[in-house]
Write a protein that holds these residues in place. Structure first.
Motif, PDB file in Angstrom:
ATOM      1  N   VAL A 100       0.817  -1.233   0.040  1.00  6.30           N
ATOM      2  CA  VAL A 100       0.007  -0.099  -0.080  1.00  6.30           C
ATOM      3  C   VAL A 100       0.773   1.378   0.031  1.00  6.30           C
ATOM      4  CG1 VAL A 100      -1.612   1.353   1.448  1.00  6.30           C
ATOM      5  CG2 VAL A 100      -2.037  -1.007   1.099  1.00  6.30           C
ATOM      6  N   VAL A 101       1.940   1.139   0.760  1.00  2.00           N
ATOM      7  CA  VAL A 101       2.680   2.575   0.994  1.00  2.00           C
ATOM      8  C   VAL A 101       3.604   2.767  -0.468  1.00  2.00           C
ATOM      9  CG1 VAL A 101       4.937   3.394   1.980  1.00  2.00           C
ATOM     10  CG2 VAL A 101       3.043   2.406   3.325  1.00  2.00           C
ATOM     11  N   ALA A 102       3.831   1.527  -0.996  1.00  2.00           N
ATOM     12  CA  ALA A 102       4.783   1.817  -2.309  1.00  2.00           C
ATOM     13  C   ALA A 102       3.678   2.445  -3.359  1.00  2.00           C
ATOM     14  CB  ALA A 102       5.234   0.557  -2.869  1.00  2.00           C
ATOM     15  N   GLN A 150       3.177   6.673  -5.061  1.00  3.15           N
ATOM     16  CA  GLN A 150       3.086   7.149  -6.534  1.00  3.15           C
ATOM     17  C   GLN A 150       1.725   7.711  -6.814  1.00  3.15           C
ATOM     18  OE1 GLN A 150       5.888   6.400  -8.344  1.00  3.15           O
ATOM     19  NE2 GLN A 150       6.820   5.847  -6.585  1.00  3.15           N
ATOM     20  N   GLY A 151       1.095   8.159  -5.575  1.00  2.89           N
ATOM     21  CA  GLY A 151      -0.173   8.933  -5.862  1.00  2.89           C
ATOM     22  C   GLY A 151      -1.355   8.011  -5.625  1.00  2.89           C
ATOM     23  N   GLY A 152      -1.437   6.855  -5.377  1.00  3.94           N
ATOM     24  CA  GLY A 152      -2.448   6.063  -5.196  1.00  3.94           C
ATOM     25  C   GLY A 152      -3.430   6.290  -4.113  1.00  3.94           C
ATOM     26  N   ARG A 153      -4.406   5.601  -4.037  1.00  2.00           N
ATOM     27  CA  ARG A 153      -5.315   5.426  -3.093  1.00  2.00           C
ATOM     28  C   ARG A 153      -5.300   4.396  -2.263  1.00  2.00           C
ATOM     29  NH1 ARG A 153     -10.016   7.754  -6.214  1.00  2.00           N
ATOM     30  NH2 ARG A 153      -8.992   6.287  -7.625  1.00  2.00           N
ATOM     31  N   VAL A 156       0.774   2.853   7.713  1.00  2.00           N
ATOM     32  CA  VAL A 156       0.807   3.509   6.393  1.00  2.00           C
ATOM     33  C   VAL A 156       1.188   5.038   6.700  1.00  2.00           C
ATOM     34  CG1 VAL A 156      -0.337   4.176   4.387  1.00  2.00           C
ATOM     35  CG2 VAL A 156      -0.559   1.949   4.973  1.00  2.00           C
ATOM     36  N   MET A 157       0.557   5.708   7.558  1.00  2.00           N
ATOM     37  CA  MET A 157       0.618   6.983   7.836  1.00  2.00           C
ATOM     38  C   MET A 157       1.864   7.535   8.356  1.00  2.00           C
ATOM     39  SD  MET A 157      -1.878   8.640   6.414  1.00  2.00           S
ATOM     40  CE  MET A 157      -3.391   7.871   5.542  1.00  2.00           C
TER      41      MET A 157
END
Length: 270
Positions: free
Chosen positions: A50-52, A56-59, A207-208
């Protein structure tokens, strides 16, 4: 029989005293953290993926039905005020839409095509990640959404409370939180729900942190939406800079966040 539907280890619940009911529920709840601990390797794999993509601008999308869906929405809704991220960076979707947050929508979870439609309404792309949450590991709404996401090159995870679930099989990362039979047979809002909530706390918080939304151990980007949080922010600025309360308030009012206030003070002081 799957574990989440197995008979409770306790019988004649209606004959128990209030104290006995409460104590037995509490004893069962104490087993949940150990079950979550066993799944840390899989949770780690999910977080890394998820972080990767978010870098790159993902959600991040959560999809679920009933209690599982509500837990995903709860986790998603707390990210903007806690970490100052935009609404829409972490999104919770529930079978049946917003109405289902408060009241069950009949047969919504049985529609395998519905979750993908819900995701498409958010213009989901291969940069995004989707985590399906289903205690049973076989909810059609969740399975259908994860299958379609995977088919479209989207990174997927699944959180369930049974072994070798279909959800784990179709997701890139399967997280299985085996908490055993519920105190009230089949009531997965209890131990299963608690385990899911713990896992979601771990996922979003980690993640945050990895995205730089925590400094030291402080929520330096939190939204200042009430007096309690403003007071907390002032205290954080005082601790990080050594300034007086009055000066901390002045910095906060001028810059609007703990991070910006502290960075501005340090830039001027250096």
């Amino acid at each position: 029989m799957i574990i989440t539907e197995a008979p409770s280890k306790f019988t004649d619940l209606e004959k128990m005293s209030v104290q006995e009911i409460l104590s037995n529920i509490n004893k069962e709840d104490q087993t949940v953290p150990a079950a979550v601990s066993k799944a840390i390797p899989q949770i780690e794999e999910l977080v890394e993926g998820v972080v990767a993509r978010m870098q790159q601008g993902g959600r991040l999308f959560y999809i679920g039905a009933g209690t599982s869906g509500r837990l995903g929405i709860l986790d998603a809704s707390e990210c903007p005020p806690t970490y100052g991220v935009p609404h829409g960076l972490v999104v919770g979707l529930i079978a049946g839409g917003d109405t289902a947050i408060r009241k069950a929508v009949e047969h919504a979870e049985d529609d395998e095509a519905l979750a993908w439609k819900d995701l498409q309404a958010h213009n989901i792309t291969a940069k995004d990640s989707v985590v399906g949450i289903a205690a049973s590991g076989r909810t059609p709404y969740v399975l259908g959404g994860i299958r379609k996401a995977s088919e479209n090159g989207i990174f997927t995870g699944g959180i369930s409370c049974n072994s070798n679930t279909e959800l784990s099989a179709v997701a890139d990362v399967g997280i299985e939180l085996i908490v055993g039979p519920e105190f009230v047979t089949g009531s997965t809002r209890m131990k299963s729900g608690t385990a899911q909530k713990l896992a979601l706390n771990m996922i979003s918080t980690t993640v945050m942190i990895r995205l730089g939304k925590v400094r030291g151990n402080k929520m330096v980007d939190m939204q200042l939406s009430n007096k309690k949080l403003v007071k907390r922010a002032v205290k954080m600025i005082m601790e990080d800079t050594g300034v007086s309360e009055a000066k901390a308030k002045e910095l906060l009012e001028a810059h609007g966040s703990v991070r910006k206030a502290v960075d501005s003070f340090r830039a001027v002081s250096s």
